[in-house]
Design a protein around this motif. Structure first.
Motif, PDB file in Angstrom:
ATOM      1  N   ALA A  91       0.859  -1.057   0.003  1.00 10.37           N
ATOM      2  CA  ALA A  91      -0.029   0.010  -0.047  1.00 10.37           C
ATOM      3  C   ALA A  91       1.049   1.272   0.125  1.00 10.37           C
ATOM      4  N   SER A 146       1.480   1.976  -3.348  1.00 10.93           N
ATOM      5  CA  SER A 146       0.290   2.563  -4.022  1.00 10.93           C
ATOM      6  C   SER A 146       0.049   3.842  -3.441  1.00 10.93           C
ATOM      7  N   TYR A 192       2.109   7.018   4.827  1.00 13.09           N
ATOM      8  CA  TYR A 192       1.170   6.846   3.586  1.00 13.09           C
ATOM      9  C   TYR A 192       0.820   8.189   3.109  1.00 13.09           C
TER      10      TYR A 192
END
Length: 484
Positions: A320, A323, A375
């Motif tokens: 992730a 991503s 993130y």
């Protein structure tokens, strides 16, 4: 009538562009996939070939060495020696098709020398394709109309970056079927047999035979599971490459912004002016070295940092991270295609540089303690670093004709940055400096590129006063020489 016309061109030339752009965009999307598919699979490729994380990063070094060689050769031959529309399109077809073929080889070998050699050849063809395709857009449309299309081209590459991270996920092994201590080994002398023995021992303590079967199916067989993302992305490039062949067979003329006479005169003048602007292009070289270096710190290391860094994320959480980076990168490229029609390239570069520094500071602060902070910072820096290549390309194109030898400068310098930073990032990641060192390296690079662009901008103000004047290309060069 203006029906069926594009960008003020005649109907037949508009049809040509109407076919060329979708084919170019589709293959550039594939370019993004075949480049980034290695990132989230990198720890597993290391295990499959029996090398450690710091060693497998040389896949990127060999790859981008091939990229810069392909780009350099293309810069010298594509405009000067491949002059027909059919020849230019055939060149694009051959290179992107071969790139798709060679990427399929990567997961099918257990030999590290074969792995890096295949990656070198694949990126050689990719560098040739990218240099030719990017230069062709300026050649077709000129420096004033091309910036939004250049940005959109890079946006499609960013979209390929993102899609490849999702493409990989269904083919990753289940978390309980792998031993992360083996995947994250830091000793480059670990042999493949030792890795397999260690994994079997660790797995047998907590798993039944079905998990061993899962790992075996993932790594072995006539078509290993991990090979499918490579096969799909490679097949995409192969299939859409034939669009260039179809276009070459159609009876529509290729538009040309530069006539042959003007090109020849400009090339002569550009050669003279480049002698007076060596320092400027040296700064451009190092600017692209650094900005592409930032990209390549993250593409090989984003998943590895999540999986093997201080957060100790699961495989799905680690992927992730990739991503979020590539998602931010893609969204940034898409946004830049719109912003390029509203803001000057110089303004876009300044906005990008400021935000990259802020994102790097955030990552240095929270990436080691917060998954969500990682993130957010990763998506933030991905969004704004994606502006830099196309914006600077357009900024320089407004000053100098870059459809000739200069077209390779951007890609060669990017290639040097891309081949130098992955092994550096892998080395410091596994050294006593620790995993967070790649975040500090990113911040240093962001500060350095700000300094480089400031020097470029100040030098350009004295050398390229004609950029603000909407004049024909030849008059711009006359003005340039007079100013110097």
């Amino acid at each position: 009538s203006t029906r069926g016309r594009m960008l003020g061109l005649d109907r037949e030339s508009s049809i040509w562009l109407g076919i060329y752009f979708p084919v170019s965009w589709a293959t550039q999307f594939g370019h993004g996939m075949v480049t980034t598919v290695v990132g989230p699979t990198q720890p597993y490729l290391a295990r499959n070939t029996g090398v450690a994380i710091d060693t497998v990063n040389f896949v990127w070094t060999f790859g981008f060495f091939g990229f810069l060689i392909g780009s350099l050769i293309t810069g010298f031959i594509y405009k000067k020696y491949i002059t027909s529309a059919r020849g230019k399109l055939a060149f694009l077809f051959i290179n992107i098709c071969l790139s798709g073929i060679f990427v399929i080889v990567l997961p099918l070998t257990s030999s590290f020398p074969v792995l890096v050699t295949a990656r070198l050849v694949q990126h050689f063809t990719l560098g040739a394709f990218m240099t030719a395709d990017a230069g062709l857009i300026v050649y077709l449309l000129g420096p004033e109309k091309s910036p939004p299309f250049t940005m959109l081209q890079h946006a499609l590459i960013g979209a390929g970056f993102l899609v490849s991270t999702f493409l990989v996920r269904p083919f990753l092994p289940a978390e309980e079927s792998i031993d992360k201590s083996v995947l994250c080994n830091n000793n480059s002398t670990v042999l493949k047999d030792d890795i397999q023995n260690a994994t079997t021992t660790a797995d047998s303590a907590i798993l039944d035979g079905s998990a061993d079967d899962d790992v075996e199916a993932w790594l072995s067989g006539s078509v290993p599971l991990i090979a499918w993302p490579f096969i799909i992305s490679g097949a995409w490039c192969i299939v859409f490459s034939f669009g260039f062949l179809v276009l070459s067979c159609l009876p529509y003329p290729m538009p040309r912004y530069y006539s042959e006479q003007v090109e020849t005169e400009e090339d002569k003048k550009s050669g003279k002016s480049s002698k007076l602007t060596t320092l400027f292009f040296t700064l451009v070289f190092f600017y692209y070295f650094v900005t592409c270096g930032i990209e390549r710190i993250y593409q090989p290391m984003a998943s590895t940092f999540g999986l093997c860094g201080p957060l100790d994320l699961s495989p799905s959480q680690a992927v992730a991270t990739d991503s979020f980076y590539n998602g931010g990168f893609m969204c940034g490229r898409l946004a830049s295609a719109v912003v390029a029609s509203l803001l000057l390239p110089r303004t876009m570069i300044i906005i990008s540089l400021i935000n990259c520094i802020l994102a790097a500071v955030l990552l240095c602060t929270v990436a080691g303690t917060s998954m969500y902070g990682l993130y957010i910072g990763t998506a933030w820096i991905g969004f704004f670093v994606s502006w830099q290549f196309g914006a600077c390309f357009s900024w320089v194109a407004a000053k100098v004709n870059i459809t000739g030898n200069l077209s390779s400068l951007f890609f060669v310098s990017c290639g040097f940055g891309s081949l130098a930073t992955p092994p550096l990032a892998g080395y410091i990641f596994t050294s006593s400096l620790g995993a967070m060192s790649i975040m500090y390296l990113t911040l240093i690079f962001c500060i350095l590129e700000c300094i480089l662009f400031l020097c470029m901008y100040l030098l350009a103000r004295s050398l390229f006063q004609c950029e603000q004047v909407s004049t024909p290309p030849t008059e711009k060069f006359d003005c340039l020489l007079e100013k110097q």
